[in-house]
Design a protein around this motif. Structure first.
Motif, short mmCIF file in Angstrom:
data_model
loop_
_atom_site.label_atom_id
_atom_site.label_comp_id
_atom_site.label_asym_id
_atom_site.label_seq_id
_atom_site.Cartn_x
_atom_site.Cartn_y
_atom_site.Cartn_z
N ALA A 765 -33.20 4.56 -5.10
CA ALA A 765 -32.89 2.84 -5.53
C ALA A 765 -31.37 2.76 -5.13
O ALA A 765 -30.48 4.08 -4.98
CB ALA A 765 -32.60 2.76 -6.53
N VAL A 795 -35.08 3.88 -10.70
CA VAL A 795 -36.90 3.85 -9.54
C VAL A 795 -37.62 4.99 -10.23
O VAL A 795 -36.38 5.62 -10.96
CB VAL A 795 -36.36 4.26 -8.52
CG1 VAL A 795 -35.87 5.37 -7.90
CG2 VAL A 795 -38.07 4.70 -7.95
N SER A 808 -39.96 -0.15 -9.98
CA SER A 808 -38.19 -0.18 -9.67
C SER A 808 -37.50 -1.37 -9.93
O SER A 808 -38.32 -2.27 -10.05
CB SER A 808 -37.52 -0.62 -7.63
OG SER A 808 -38.57 -1.45 -6.96
#
Length: 833
Positions: A765, A795, A808
């Motif tokens: 992420a 995430v 996420s």
């Protein structure tokens, strides 16, 4: 990977020399782009704009005697500023035109190029090569020359061949006459020439056209079946129910239900976001069905088909067909990109976005992509990457702009169930089921093969239909729905019987391996004593196949010495003809067994490990004797696969000269199998020097030397020629990372592992508002998940109804759930403030 820049073309009959009146030497060059038209530079013919009939062109590379020399009839179109002109010849000469493509100038940057011209002092012409060094103004690119001989006056107007696009993509304009880089040149791209000369219709000649029926929905691409090396080797013979292009006849029968379903799916509106998968057991006819679709969708090949009343695809309904056998995921992505003249992807996952953008700008286009033999990709990992980074993203992201994906594959490969990797994103045509199988189809195919229809044998007792029909019915009955088995048995009787067999005495194993062994034993008893050894050596071949010389090397490694003449005679024999397919796409023909089931059967032996080691050691010795710089391209491409199978990858990695010439894009993932400390160091050297992949041998030495000293990876790779610079020492701290995953454009905020299609991937992420998926084994980027409107802060994987999803979190106050297999957004969870 681009071909070495020093590699020219074995044939370019479409290159022409342009002559002025009473001129003994050419005034320039040109390219034949259709039967009667030549493209050249306007300055080459500037003195004859008003009287073009005084000009002539000669086809001096067409291998025709006497050399065809034809008068120019008129100037079809010209643009002095862009410096291009289209000439029409007084008559056709029967020379095949150049394959052309119109990619944008920026798409050619860094690509190897090659050109042939007729400069002064070289009465027989000369070539030059190098790399595209820069994008210039007005649709031009700069050609940086790296060859011994450079671009000179006399090259003007000749075609610039792109090794990566496998097409003529530009015309040499003018060479630099002086200065430090004398012999470099500028070239006008065909993309810009097409814009400057709309009446010349270069885009039409390149394949960008609505088909002849005028249906705007069906438009051909730059890809054409006639220009595909797999047309003669794979698509055409499969469609006719034979194994080689040279074998005459049309024996494909039936499969009406499957064909009707597939053809209707190709033509349907709206487009299907699921991948249509044709599956079935080995030998059930998956490739034959797809071959029938691909060939009948092509206007030229359609005309060769008999009017047999069988189902045909709509002409133009297949935009691009890829035979996946022996190819990596990136090579498959590149083939599709070439078809649309897109920028060739550096990573597999780049393709879907580029294709979406291209199709969105061309509303009304239908883009049906066909992928055959997915299970025969270079590695099981490549097969799954094709599913998750090519097939699914294109189907799901590009359906709204006209794309669909059709795939043929077995259910399983060496790593397990391939269909699982699609998740729920497929629609299935299972050729093993009663829905898609009619016993009469198999009987009709057995009858056509028994009679050797189209390639009849004098004295064949099955010419009489009353005699042949009961035998064909019996063969079909015993074959248990398997077309490969039925074909093998029917062909054996059709080739060898002088008296028709009693149908009641027709008995054979009903599974593919046993039927193949029985067939091969019969061939061995009727042919040379080394027949089985010849087939076994060929079973070790990777795609695209072995040349006669490499076939000899493999045979010798297995203990059999055979001359090249004996092999050539063997290949031409009727019995071997059925089992061996060939391709003449390169400088010499290459051969391989026509069906994966043959390979599986011949390699199912207790002595396989010893065979693989012997063949690999023989290939290594052969390459070293002749020098890797002059080695057969097969060894540079496929030897790493042999080395891994034989447990010799460490030996290959220790060969400095091989590393300078090998296809590193194929070698690097397989180098991870190294078992020794030295081998692992070399694997790391390759992995941390990605810019060496497209570099020349000298550039590789230079780049490897820097990585070696920075990371203390042992002795540097030895140079074959003096390098411009070498790494000697470094004061930098030792890098400890396995690989660098580089792609996010802002801070990375979190990572986690997630299972995708049986593989463990890494999800990251970032503040750049994206989540990225990576293959940690190779360090390659798989796909990017976009949708958040602010930084992504974390995430993690989550199990939902038996499926693994990816969650996420973001500063945009949402949590998003993704299906990581196709990379699609499933749900958005809102409520945080």
């Amino acid at each position: 990977m681009p071909e070495p820049t020093g590699t020219g073309l074995a044939q370019d009959p479409w290159t022409v020399a342009v002559y002025a009146p009473s001129s003994a030497n050419p005034i320039g060059s040109g390219v034949l782009v259709d039967a009667t038209r030549v493209l050249t530079c306007d300055h080459v013919i500037a003195k004859y704009h008003d009287e073009p009939g005084r000009l002539e062109v000669a086809f001096r590379k067409a291998n025709i005697f006497p050399v065809p020399r034809v008068r120019v009839a008129r100037v079809v179109a010209r643009d002095a500023e862009v410096d291009v002109a289209m000439l029409e010849l007084a008559e056709p000469v029967g020379v095949p035109p150049a394959p052309i493509l119109c990619p944008q100038p920026a798409h050619l940057l860094g690509h190897p190029w090659w050109a042939f011209g007729f400069p002064a002092g070289f009465p027989k012409g000369n070539d030059a090569h190098g790399q595209v060094g820069a994008v210039l103004a007005d649709g031009y690119v700069r050609l940086d020359t790296e060859s011994r001989y450079v671009v000179e006056r006399g090259f003007s107007g000749t075609g610039v061949w792109s090794h990566r696009y496998q097409r003529v993509v530009a015309l040499v304009g003018q060479a630099q006459a002086g200065g430090r880089h004398e012999g470099d040149a500028a070239a006008v791209t065909l993309h810009h020439a097409d814009l400057a000369l709309p009446e010349a219709k270069l885009s039409v000649l390149a394949g960008w056209r609505v088909d002849d029926a005028g249906e705007i929905a069906h438009a051909a691409w730059g890809w054409t079946l006639a220009g595909d090396v797999e047309a003669d080797r794979h698509w055409d013979p499969r469609a006719r129910g034979v194994t080689r292009r040279s074998e005459r006849g049309h024996r494909f029968q039936g499969r009406q239900a499957a064909l009707t379903r597939i053809v209707g799916w190709l033509d349907q509106p709206p487009r299907d976001r699921r991948v249509l998968v044709v599956t079935g057991s080995p030998g059930v006819g998956k490739s034959a069905v797809l071959g029938r679709v691909v060939t009948t969708a092509d206007a030229v090949f359609r005309q060769r088909m008999p009017a047999d009343g069988q189902v045909c695809a709509t002409v133009g309904s297949v935009a691009c067909a890829v035979h996946v056998k022996g190819k990596t995921a990136l090579e498959v992505a590149e083939e599709i990109a070439r078809a649309a003249a897109l920028r060739l992807p550096d990573q597999v996952e780049d393709l879907a976005g580029s294709l979406h953008q291209w199709l969105a700008a061309r509303p009304g286009r239908v883009c049906n992509l066909v992928l055959d033999a997915l299970d025969e990709a270079t590695t099981p990992a490549d097969a799954r990457a094709i599913i998750t980074a090519v097939a699914l993203p294109i189907a799901q992201r590009c359906a709204g702009v006209g794309a669909q994906v059709l795939v043929a594959t077995r259910r399983f490969d060496h790593d397990g169930n391939l269909l699982d990797a699609f998740g729920g994103g497929i629609d299935l045509v299972d050729l093993d089921t009663a829905e898609y199988f009619e016993p009469e189809d198999l009987t009709a195919y057995a009858l056509a093969t028994l009679q050797l229809r189209g390639d009849e044998r004098p004295g064949n007792p099955y010419t009489d239909l009353a005699v042949a029909q009961p035998v064909a019915a019996r063969i079909a009955s015993v074959a248990q729905g398997n077309f490969l088995v039925a074909g093998l048995v029917a062909r054996a009787h059709g080739l060898h019987d002088t008296v028709a067999v009693d149908p009641d005495r027709v008995a054979f194993p009903d599974d593919v391996p046993q039927a193949l062994r029985a067939y091969l034993q019969r061939l061995a008893s009727a042919g040379p004593e080394w027949t089985l050894a010849a087939f076994t050596a060929l079973a070790h071949a990777q795609a695209p196949g072995l040349s006669v010389r490499l076939w000899q090397v493999a045979l010798s490694a297995l203990g059999t010495s055979v001359s090249s003449g004996q092999i050539s005679s063997f290949v031409a024999s009727a019995a071997a003809n059925f089992l061996i397919e060939s391709s003449a796409g390169g400088p010499e023909p290459v051969y391989r067994l026509f069906h994966q089931a043959l390979n599986d059967t011949l390699l199912d032996t207790p002595g396989l490990a010893a065979q693989r080691r012997a063949v690999t050691e023989a290939f290594l010795a052969h390459g070293r004797r002749g020098g890797w710089g002059a080695a057969d391209g097969y060894l540079l491409r496929s030897l790493p696969v042999h080395a891994v199978q034989a447990g010799l990858i460490d030996t290959l990695l220790a060969d400095d000269a091989y590393l300078l010439h090998a296809d590193l894009a194929r070698l690097i993932p397989l180098a991870e199998e190294a078992a020794t400390a030295a081998g692992r160091a070399r694997a790391r050297l390759l992995r941390l020097t990605p810019h060496a992949i497209g570099a020349t041998p000298r550039e590789r030495v230079e780049r490897f030397s820097i990585t070696a000293v920075l990371d203390q990876l042992g002795a540097p790779v030895a140079a074959e020629q003096p390098a411009r610079y070498r790494g000697r020492w470094a004061a930098a701290g030792l890098r400890t990372e396995y690989a660098i995953l580089d792609g996010h454009t802002s801070v990375v905020t979190g990572v986690c592992t997630v299972s995708v299609g049986g593989r463990t991937l890494l999800a990251s992420a970032s503040d750049d508002q994206t989540v990225r998926l990576w293959d940690p084994a190779t360090g390659t980027h798989e796909r990017t998940l976009t949708g958040h409107t602010s930084a992504v802060t974390g995430v993690c994987p989550v199990s939902v109804g038996g499926r693994t999803l990816l969650a996420s979190a973001s500063y945009d106050q949402t949590v998003r759930l993704w299906d990581p297999t196709p990379g699609t957004h499933q749900h958005t969870l809102t409520g945080h403030t």
